[in-house]
Write an enzyme that holds these catalytic residues in place. Structure first.
Site, PDB file in Angstrom:
ATOM      1  NE  ARG A  68      -3.786   0.236   2.473  1.00 22.27           N
ATOM      2  CZ  ARG A  68      -4.522  -0.099   3.536  1.00 22.27           C
ATOM      3  NH1 ARG A  68      -4.256   0.431   4.713  1.00 22.27           N
ATOM      4  NH2 ARG A  68      -5.508  -0.971   3.423  1.00 22.27           N
ATOM      5  NE  ARG A 182      -8.741  -0.741  15.894  1.00 25.71           N
ATOM      6  CZ  ARG A 182      -8.896  -1.450  14.787  1.00 25.71           C
ATOM      7  NH1 ARG A 182      -8.071  -1.290  13.779  1.00 25.71           N
ATOM      8  NH2 ARG A 182      -9.855  -2.332  14.685  1.00 25.71           N
ATOM      9  CE  LYS A 183      -8.274   2.467   8.971  1.00 28.74           C
ATOM     10  NZ  LYS A 183      -9.462   2.228   8.058  1.00 28.74           N
ATOM     11  N   GLY A 442     -16.984  -5.838   1.322  1.00 29.91           N
ATOM     12  CA  GLY A 442     -17.032  -7.282   1.556  1.00 29.91           C
ATOM     13  C   GLY A 442     -17.321  -7.722   2.977  1.00 29.91           C
ATOM     14  CB  CYS A 447     -12.557  -1.068   3.029  1.00 32.73           C
ATOM     15  SG  CYS A 447     -11.830  -1.902   4.437  1.00 32.73           S
ATOM     16  N   GLY A 448     -15.315  -0.151   1.589  1.00 36.21           N
ATOM     17  CA  GLY A 448     -15.970   0.336   0.363  1.00 36.21           C
ATOM     18  C   GLY A 448     -17.017   1.398   0.652  1.00 36.21           C
TER      19      GLY A 448
HETATM   20 FE1  SRM Z   1      -9.901  -0.853   5.036  1.00 37.28          FE
HETATM   21  C1  SRM Z   1      -8.804  -3.250   7.146  1.00 37.28           C
HETATM   22  C2  SRM Z   1      -8.634  -2.477   2.416  1.00 37.28           C
HETATM   23  C3  SRM Z   1     -10.284   1.938   3.153  1.00 37.28           C
HETATM   24  C4  SRM Z   1     -12.000   0.409   7.397  1.00 37.28           C
HETATM   25  N1  SRM Z   1      -8.834  -2.536   4.830  1.00 37.28           N
HETATM   26  C5  SRM Z   1      -8.453  -3.373   5.831  1.00 37.28           C
HETATM   27  C6  SRM Z   1      -7.483  -4.429   5.334  1.00 37.28           C
HETATM   28  C7  SRM Z   1      -6.107  -3.896   5.547  1.00 37.28           C
HETATM   29  C8  SRM Z   1      -7.672  -5.776   6.034  1.00 37.28           C
HETATM   30  C9  SRM Z   1      -6.629  -6.783   5.636  1.00 37.28           C
HETATM   31  O1  SRM Z   1      -5.529  -6.775   6.197  1.00 37.28           O
HETATM   32  O2  SRM Z   1      -6.912  -7.585   4.767  1.00 37.28           O
HETATM   33  C10 SRM Z   1      -7.896  -4.468   3.832  1.00 37.28           C
HETATM   34  C11 SRM Z   1      -6.809  -4.860   2.854  1.00 37.28           C
HETATM   35  C12 SRM Z   1      -7.408  -5.736   1.765  1.00 37.28           C
HETATM   36  C13 SRM Z   1      -6.578  -5.751   0.532  1.00 37.28           C
HETATM   37  O3  SRM Z   1      -5.838  -6.736   0.304  1.00 37.28           O
HETATM   38  O4  SRM Z   1      -6.709  -4.826  -0.273  1.00 37.28           O
HETATM   39  C14 SRM Z   1      -8.472  -3.068   3.656  1.00 37.28           C
HETATM   40  N2  SRM Z   1      -9.419  -0.328   3.177  1.00 37.28           N
HETATM   41  C15 SRM Z   1      -9.001  -1.175   2.210  1.00 37.28           C
HETATM   42  C16 SRM Z   1      -9.015  -0.523   0.848  1.00 37.28           C
HETATM   43  C17 SRM Z   1      -7.918  -1.010  -0.088  1.00 37.28           C
HETATM   44  C18 SRM Z   1     -10.405  -0.725   0.214  1.00 37.28           C
HETATM   45  C19 SRM Z   1     -10.447  -0.411  -1.274  1.00 37.28           C
HETATM   46  O5  SRM Z   1     -10.602  -1.360  -2.038  1.00 37.28           O
HETATM   47  O6  SRM Z   1     -10.305   0.754  -1.651  1.00 37.28           O
HETATM   48  C20 SRM Z   1      -8.888   0.954   1.280  1.00 37.28           C
HETATM   49  C21 SRM Z   1      -7.468   1.396   1.449  1.00 37.28           C
HETATM   50  C22 SRM Z   1      -7.358   2.826   1.842  1.00 37.28           C
HETATM   51  C23 SRM Z   1      -5.955   3.344   1.816  1.00 37.28           C
HETATM   52  O7  SRM Z   1      -5.452   3.597   0.724  1.00 37.28           O
HETATM   53  O8  SRM Z   1      -5.366   3.503   2.892  1.00 37.28           O
HETATM   54  C24 SRM Z   1      -9.570   0.890   2.641  1.00 37.28           C
HETATM   55  N3  SRM Z   1     -10.887   0.896   5.261  1.00 37.28           N
HETATM   56  C25 SRM Z   1     -11.016   1.874   4.324  1.00 37.28           C
HETATM   57  C26 SRM Z   1     -12.035   2.796   4.718  1.00 37.28           C
HETATM   58  C27 SRM Z   1     -12.562   3.946   3.876  1.00 37.28           C
HETATM   59  C28 SRM Z   1     -11.920   5.263   4.161  1.00 37.28           C
HETATM   60  O9  SRM Z   1     -10.842   5.340   4.777  1.00 37.28           O
HETATM   61  O10 SRM Z   1     -12.508   6.252   3.752  1.00 37.28           O
HETATM   62  C29 SRM Z   1     -12.532   2.348   5.932  1.00 37.28           C
HETATM   63  C30 SRM Z   1     -13.695   2.958   6.732  1.00 37.28           C
HETATM   64  C31 SRM Z   1     -13.354   4.276   7.289  1.00 37.28           C
HETATM   65  C32 SRM Z   1     -12.620   4.216   8.581  1.00 37.28           C
HETATM   66  O11 SRM Z   1     -11.570   3.576   8.673  1.00 37.28           O
HETATM   67  O12 SRM Z   1     -13.094   4.825   9.542  1.00 37.28           O
HETATM   68  C33 SRM Z   1     -11.803   1.159   6.261  1.00 37.28           C
HETATM   69  N4  SRM Z   1     -10.304  -1.313   6.949  1.00 37.28           N
HETATM   70  C34 SRM Z   1     -11.247  -0.713   7.739  1.00 37.28           C
HETATM   71  C35 SRM Z   1     -11.325  -1.400   8.986  1.00 37.28           C
HETATM   72  C36 SRM Z   1     -12.241  -1.030  10.184  1.00 37.28           C
HETATM   73  C37 SRM Z   1     -11.534  -0.046  11.052  1.00 37.28           C
HETATM   74  C38 SRM Z   1     -11.981  -0.043  12.468  1.00 37.28           C
HETATM   75  O13 SRM Z   1     -11.785   0.987  13.152  1.00 37.28           O
HETATM   76  O14 SRM Z   1     -12.487  -1.061  12.972  1.00 37.28           O
HETATM   77  C39 SRM Z   1     -10.407  -2.479   8.913  1.00 37.28           C
HETATM   78  C40 SRM Z   1     -10.119  -3.537   9.993  1.00 37.28           C
HETATM   79  C41 SRM Z   1      -9.176  -3.028  11.038  1.00 37.28           C
HETATM   80  O15 SRM Z   1      -8.539  -1.988  10.908  1.00 37.28           O
HETATM   81  O16 SRM Z   1      -9.080  -3.735  12.041  1.00 37.28           O
HETATM   82  C42 SRM Z   1      -9.792  -2.386   7.620  1.00 37.28           C
HETATM   83 FE1  SF4 Z   2     -13.814  -6.102   4.594  1.00 33.99          FE
HETATM   84 FE2  SF4 Z   2     -12.222  -4.081   3.974  1.00 33.99          FE
HETATM   85 FE3  SF4 Z   2     -11.568  -6.547   3.284  1.00 33.99          FE
HETATM   86 FE4  SF4 Z   2     -13.545  -5.270   2.041  1.00 33.99          FE
HETATM   87  S1  SF4 Z   2     -11.369  -4.770   1.998  1.00 33.99           S
HETATM   88  S2  SF4 Z   2     -13.590  -7.342   2.738  1.00 33.99           S
HETATM   89  S3  SF4 Z   2     -14.482  -4.178   3.769  1.00 33.99           S
HETATM   90  S4  SF4 Z   2     -11.723  -5.700   5.359  1.00 33.99           S
END
Ligand code: SRM
Ligand code: SF4
Length: 521
Positions: A68, A182-183, A442, A447-448
């Site tokens: 990333r 956290r993030k 998903g 994240c979507g």
């Molecule tokens: Fe996300 C965790 C992908 C935007 C909330 N997110 C993950 C992980 C890293 C989980 C993992 O290790 O597999 C996903 C990686 C999957 C992969 O292989 O791509 C993942 N998040 C993404 C992305 C790639 C979705 C996308 O297809 O665009 C986005 C990457 C953003 C970036 O460039 O940094 C992404 N994630 C978001 C957003 C949207 C936003 O930021 O506007 C959210 C919701 C907003 C927020 O965070 O408040 C989001 N992601 C989460 C969470 C829930 C956070 C929480 O506080 O519980 C997780 C799980 C965690 O952190 O424990 C997570």
């Molecule tokens: Fe769940 Fe984020 Fe993975 Fe999508 S990319 S399946 S919302 S953790």
């Protein structure tokens, strides 16, 4: 070592691993890691600490890592895009990249033995992946047409870069900020349409003018919002901190708030660690006072109104810039996914027709700016635009999808491929009057961003005929741009295999879609 174990004994798994060794420490171990390979690596380093360097182990594709990036304000150069394309090119069919919902890029297929070489290449063109995952400040989003848009209030580019430089020490890593509870998400919008979804960030700056009646003047600045976030447990829109800041104060306010989060945020339960949980406990007034204390000065109260007065634009298509004779063109990248050849071609087009600059949007699309009017027609004839359309279908145009089960082990359903196929089918069945924003995600991590969509689809597992099958919960009512508000769940547990007719009905009933006339044979 014994002492560390004793002092970390009561911590949760993540706090413990951070206390034992900072993720940034792996920076010094990359050569060793690359040499021994992923199977021989310490598991905690592999599964967690590598994320501090932006390298993600994927249990779904072991051995093929995801990387990333950090792309501040979603802006990169063609040289940077060439490097990113070349990196995934070497992995053949295993390599690809995604534009993310934070205006960023993720690369797939990465082998750990190549990391030294890859990091050297990134360094050479000023790219960094540092602190892009886990408990860090994430990619900082800004208006994707900053500096191009004649109607913007403020060009956010420099501020976003300064904030990234602060938290990442100019991309080298900043140990001061690598152990947050956290993030932490930050967005700054200087445009009129809230193109960053300010309300879903832990910290956001939205344009606002402060009046000075004594001097009979108005000054531009930002109202500050705090605490927005989505998680599996809870989703909240950001709330006003009741603070207005001058652009010169933005970086210092970011530093103060992130320090407060670092020093006082809750660490016991990761489900209750985001900034909003601290605000619940403290109240907004205390947070405001703590910020003032850290800054050593009083802050002005929020300006009475925000200057977000436009509906949100998607930037797909051809638009005049504020620079006379220049245009920006938004290309639709279906669900944000492209392959190496596409990336190299985008870089070439940006160089040949534009200024070499490429921009990304939170809708997972690409903008090529600075195209001279005289070059526009030739640009529009380029074969890549058959794939990445300037005038996509009205449903495809606004489609957003998270990674889903193909690569993400949290996923409860497959998203990107399914979203594409269903959207194509619905476009065959229906005629649309205007774009409808459908977001797929998903799992409940969101994240979507299904809560910002007209129709949000959140993956779940459900029982159908005694079998566990992939399904979705449906969200509606998400409003973006001015008066943004989050959508809520309106229907639960629709099996994916039964979803298309359900969506068809929703699109007809709520979004003015009409069935196409059957073809007369
Ligand atoms: Fe996300 C965790 C992908 C935007 C909330 N997110 C993950 C992980 C890293 C989980 C993992 O290790 O597999 C996903 C990686 C999957 C992969 O292989 O791509 C993942 N998040 C993404 C992305 C790639 C979705 C996308 O297809 O665009 C986005 C990457 C953003 C970036 O460039 O940094 C992404 N994630 C978001 C957003 C949207 C936003 O930021 O506007 C959210 C919701 C907003 C927020 O965070 O408040 C989001 N992601 C989460 C969470 C829930 C956070 C929480 O506080 O519980 C997780 C799980 C965690 O952190 O424990 C997570
Ligand atoms: Fe769940 Fe984020 Fe993975 Fe999508 S990319 S399946 S919302 S953790």
């Amino acid at each position: 070592m014994t002492e560390t174990v004793t002092t970390t004994a009561n911590l949760n798994k993540f706090e413990k691993l951070k206390a034992e060794k900072d993720g940034l420490a792996l920076k010094e171990e990359i050569e060793k890691i690359a040499k021994i390979g992923w199977e021989a690596m310490d598991e905690t380093d592999r599964d967690h600490r590598l994320k501090w360097l932006g390298v993600f182990f994927r249990p779904v594709t072991p051995g093929q890592f995801m990387m990333r990036m950090r792309i501040p304000n979603g802006i990169l150069t063609s040289s940077q895009m060439y490097v990113l394309g070349e990196v995934v090119q070497r992995y053949g069919d295993d390599g690809s990249a995604d534009i993310t919902t934070r205006q960023n890029i993720q690369l797939r297929g990465i082998r750990i033995e190549d990391l030294v070489d890859i990091f050297n290449k990134f360094h050479g063109v000023g790219l960094t992946t540092i602190q892009s995952g886990m408990d860090n400040v994430r990619n900082i989003t800004g208006d994707p047409v900053a500096g191009l848009d004649a109607h913007e209030w403020y060009d956010t580019r420099e501020l976003v870069q300064q904030i990234q430089d602060l938290f990442t020490n100019y991309g080298e890593g900043n140990p001061e900020f690598t152990n947050l509870p956290r993030k932490f998400n930050i967005a700054i919008t200087g445009g009129r349409d809230n193109s960053v979804h300010a309300e879903i960030n832990d910290l956001a700056f939205v344009p606002a003018f402060q009046e000075n009646q004594e001097r009979n003047s108005v000054t531009f600045g930002f109202n500050v919002l705090v605490g927005g976030f989505f998680s599996g447990k809870r989703c909240e829109a950001a709330i006003p901190l009741n603070v207005w800041v001058h652009p010169d104060e933005v970086v210092a306010v970011c530093k103060a708030i992130v320090e407060i989060f670092r020093d006082h945020g809750f660490r016991a339960n990761r489900q209750k660690a985001r900034l909003m949980w601290l605000i619940d406990e403290w109240g907004i007034d205390r947070l405001r006072r703590e910020v003032e204390q850290r800054l050593g000065k009083e802050l002005l109260p929020a300006a009475p109104k925000d200057e977000i007065d436009w509906e949100k634009r998607d930037h797909i298509g051809i638009y005049e810039q504020k620079q006379p004779g220049l245009y920006y063109v938004g290309l639709h990248i279906p669900v944000g996914r492209f392959c190496a050849e596409d990336m190299l071609e985008i870089a070439r087009l940006a160089e040949v027709y534009g200024s070499g600059e490429i921009r990304l949007t939170v809708e997972q699309n690409v903008i090529i700016p600075n195209i001279a009017e005289s070059r526009l027609q030739t640009f529009l004839q380029e074969p890549l635009l058959d794939k990445f359309a300037v005038t996509p279908g009205l449903l495809m145009r606004s489609l957003v999808s998270c990674t889903g089960a193909q690569f993400c082990n949290f996923a409860l359903i497959e998203t990107k491929n399914r979203a594409l196929a269903m959207t194509k089918d619905l476009e065959k069945e229906l005629i649309f009057a205007y774009p409808v924003r459908i977001h797929w995600t998903g799992c409940p991590n969101s994240c979507g961003q299904p809560q910002v969509a007209d129709i949000g689809l959140m993956g779940t597992k459900i029982r159908k005929n005694g079998q566990t099958v992939e399904g979705v919960d449906i969200y509606m009512g998400g409003k973006v741009g001015k008066d943004a508000q989050l959508g809520t769940c309106v229907q639960k547990g629709i099996p994916c295999e039964d979803l298309q007719p359900v969506l068809r009905e929703l699109l007809i009933q709520h979004f003015g879609a009409r069935l196409r006339e059957p073809a007369i044979v």
